[in-house]
Design a protein around this motif. Structure first.
Motif, PDB file in Angstrom:
ATOM      1  N   HIS A  11       0.831  -1.212   0.000  1.00  0.00           N
ATOM      2  CA  HIS A  11       0.000   0.000   0.000  1.00  0.00           C
ATOM      3  C   HIS A  11       0.863   1.259   0.000  1.00  0.00           C
ATOM      4  O   HIS A  11       0.555   2.225  -0.701  1.00  0.00           O
ATOM      5  N   GLN A  12       1.919   1.233   0.771  1.00  0.00           N
ATOM      6  CA  GLN A  12       2.816   2.383   0.829  1.00  0.00           C
ATOM      7  C   GLN A  12       3.476   2.612  -0.536  1.00  0.00           C
ATOM      8  O   GLN A  12       3.551   3.750  -1.023  1.00  0.00           O
ATOM      9  N   LEU A  13       3.912   1.533  -1.179  1.00  0.00           N
ATOM     10  CA  LEU A  13       4.521   1.642  -2.505  1.00  0.00           C
ATOM     11  C   LEU A  13       3.513   2.173  -3.513  1.00  0.00           C
ATOM     12  O   LEU A  13       3.818   3.081  -4.298  1.00  0.00           O
ATOM     13  N   GLU A  14       2.303   1.646  -3.490  1.00  0.00           N
ATOM     14  CA  GLU A  14       1.260   2.093  -4.421  1.00  0.00           C
ATOM     15  C   GLU A  14       0.967   3.579  -4.234  1.00  0.00           C
ATOM     16  O   GLU A  14       0.822   4.327  -5.205  1.00  0.00           O
ATOM     17  N   PHE A  15       0.885   4.012  -2.992  1.00  0.00           N
ATOM     18  CA  PHE A  15       0.647   5.430  -2.693  1.00  0.00           C
ATOM     19  C   PHE A  15       1.787   6.285  -3.237  1.00  0.00           C
ATOM     20  O   PHE A  15       1.551   7.314  -3.873  1.00  0.00           O
ATOM     21  N   ARG A  16       3.000   5.865  -3.022  1.00  0.00           N
ATOM     22  CA  ARG A  16       4.167   6.625  -3.507  1.00  0.00           C
ATOM     23  C   ARG A  16       4.213   6.665  -5.033  1.00  0.00           C
ATOM     24  O   ARG A  16       4.569   7.680  -5.624  1.00  0.00           O
ATOM     25  N   ILE A  17       3.825   5.569  -5.684  1.00  0.00           N
ATOM     26  CA  ILE A  17       3.772   5.539  -7.151  1.00  0.00           C
ATOM     27  C   ILE A  17       2.730   6.541  -7.639  1.00  0.00           C
ATOM     28  O   ILE A  17       2.995   7.330  -8.549  1.00  0.00           O
ATOM     29  N   GLN A  18       1.540   6.500  -7.045  1.00  0.00           N
ATOM     30  CA  GLN A  18       0.465   7.419  -7.453  1.00  0.00           C
ATOM     31  C   GLN A  18       0.894   8.878  -7.263  1.00  0.00           C
ATOM     32  O   GLN A  18       0.621   9.728  -8.118  1.00  0.00           O
ATOM     33  N   LYS A  19       1.545   9.155  -6.168  1.00  0.00           N
ATOM     34  CA  LYS A  19       2.010  10.524  -5.891  1.00  0.00           C
ATOM     35  C   LYS A  19       3.056  10.961  -6.922  1.00  0.00           C
ATOM     36  O   LYS A  19       2.995  12.066  -7.454  1.00  0.00           O
ATOM     37  N   ALA A  20       3.998  10.076  -7.225  1.00  0.00           N
ATOM     38  CA  ALA A  20       5.037  10.404  -8.202  1.00  0.00           C
ATOM     39  C   ALA A  20       4.441  10.591  -9.601  1.00  0.00           C
ATOM     40  O   ALA A  20       4.864  11.487 -10.346  1.00  0.00           O
ATOM     41  N   ILE A  21       3.455   9.783  -9.962  1.00  0.00           N
ATOM     42  CA  ILE A  21       2.779   9.942 -11.258  1.00  0.00           C
ATOM     43  C   ILE A  21       2.046  11.281 -11.296  1.00  0.00           C
ATOM     44  O   ILE A  21       2.131  12.017 -12.288  1.00  0.00           O
ATOM     45  N   ALA A  22       1.340  11.605 -10.228  1.00  0.00           N
ATOM     46  CA  ALA A  22       0.584  12.868 -10.172  1.00  0.00           C
ATOM     47  C   ALA A  22       1.507  14.067 -10.363  1.00  0.00           C
ATOM     48  O   ALA A  22       1.134  15.046 -11.017  1.00  0.00           O
ATOM     49  N   GLU A  23       2.704  13.990  -9.821  1.00  0.00           N
ATOM     50  CA  GLU A  23       3.658  15.095  -9.955  1.00  0.00           C
ATOM     51  C   GLU A  23       4.153  15.262 -11.387  1.00  0.00           C
ATOM     52  O   GLU A  23       4.601  16.333 -11.771  1.00  0.00           O
ATOM     53  N   GLN A  24       4.053  14.219 -12.202  1.00  0.00           N
ATOM     54  CA  GLN A  24       4.528  14.253 -13.588  1.00  0.00           C
ATOM     55  C   GLN A  24       3.407  14.572 -14.584  1.00  0.00           C
ATOM     56  O   GLN A  24       3.671  14.886 -15.740  1.00  0.00           O
ATOM     57  N   MET A  25       2.157  14.501 -14.151  1.00  0.00           N
ATOM     58  CA  MET A  25       1.027  14.576 -15.076  1.00  0.00           C
ATOM     59  C   MET A  25       0.902  15.905 -15.818  1.00  0.00           C
ATOM     60  O   MET A  25       0.460  15.918 -16.965  1.00  0.00           O
ATOM     61  N   ASP A  26       1.276  17.022 -15.220  1.00  0.00           N
ATOM     62  CA  ASP A  26       1.174  18.290 -15.949  1.00  0.00           C
ATOM     63  C   ASP A  26       2.027  18.263 -17.213  1.00  0.00           C
ATOM     64  O   ASP A  26       1.590  18.743 -18.268  1.00  0.00           O
ATOM     65  N   ASP A  27       3.221  17.682 -17.120  1.00  0.00           N
ATOM     66  CA  ASP A  27       4.075  17.562 -18.313  1.00  0.00           C
ATOM     67  C   ASP A  27       3.437  16.644 -19.348  1.00  0.00           C
ATOM     68  O   ASP A  27       3.456  16.925 -20.544  1.00  0.00           O
ATOM     69  N   VAL A  28       2.863  15.548 -18.892  1.00  0.00           N
ATOM     70  CA  VAL A  28       2.227  14.584 -19.795  1.00  0.00           C
ATOM     71  C   VAL A  28       1.019  15.227 -20.474  1.00  0.00           C
ATOM     72  O   VAL A  28       0.839  15.095 -21.693  1.00  0.00           O
ATOM     73  N   ILE A  29       0.205  15.940 -19.721  1.00  0.00           N
ATOM     74  CA  ILE A  29      -0.974  16.594 -20.299  1.00  0.00           C
ATOM     75  C   ILE A  29      -0.558  17.650 -21.323  1.00  0.00           C
ATOM     76  O   ILE A  29      -1.204  17.807 -22.362  1.00  0.00           O
TER      77      ILE A  29
END
Length: 173
Positions: A11-29
């Motif tokens: 769960h901790q890993l999944e949360f950290r992955i989601q957070k790291a993805i969210a931080e990159q999404m503006d560039d992706v969008i």
């Protein structure tokens, strides 16, 4: 991969992955918006051709290669949306989209790097994410997730562009 982690660490890993993805999404969008405008996808077809691709992408058995093949086959399919075969220079939209999916590898690397740096050295997850085999599997998992998000936001961008074009044509009348 995550089978050898206890539930809390998963769960901790999944949360950290989601957070790291969210931080990159503006560039992706931003990349999605550039591709959409470059090929003027909002004016090529009012009906979104991305729902089927998205269905393939979010299937529990999907892979990056399966998604890319599905996209490329849209070019030759009879009755397919004209968006897929829209051409700018020598580049077809479908091919450009596959190239964009491949280029998400750089975003994925940033996400993995941010993920690794966010985990304190004394956290048991640190040993897990520093393992090269686990990093490879994490990278593949994150690239697939990023591709799924990319295609979902691309579908939304198409809807927004179609709506803007409709609104602009109505306001000019």
């Amino acid at each position: 991969m995550e089978d050898n982690l206890d539930s809390f660490l998963q769960h901790q890993l999944e949360f950290r992955i989601q957070k790291a993805i969210a931080e990159q999404m503006d560039d992706v969008i931003g990349k999605i918006q550039e591709l959409s405008k470059k090929f003027s996808i909002g004016t090529k077809d009012k009906k979104s051709p991305f729902r089927n691709v998205l269905s393939v992408a979010i299937s529990s058995t999907s892979s990056l290669e399966e998604i890319k093949v599905f996209i490329r086959t849209q070019i030759g399919r009879s009755g397919a949306s004209p968006i897929w075969s829209t051409k700018i220079g020598n580049e077809l939209f479908a091919t450009a989209l596959v190239n964009e999916i491949d280029s998400l590898k750089a975003d994925t690397s940033n996400i993995v790097r941010n993920l690794r740096s966010s985990i304190p050295k004394n956290n048991p997850l640190n040993n897990y994410v520093d393992n090269p085999d686990n990093q490879k599997e994490l990278t593949q998992k994150i690239h697939l997730k990023l591709t799924q998000l990319y295609l979902g936001y691309l579908a939304r961008e198409h809807t927004a562009l179609v709506g803007e074009a409709k609104f602009n044509s109505n306001s000019q009348n």
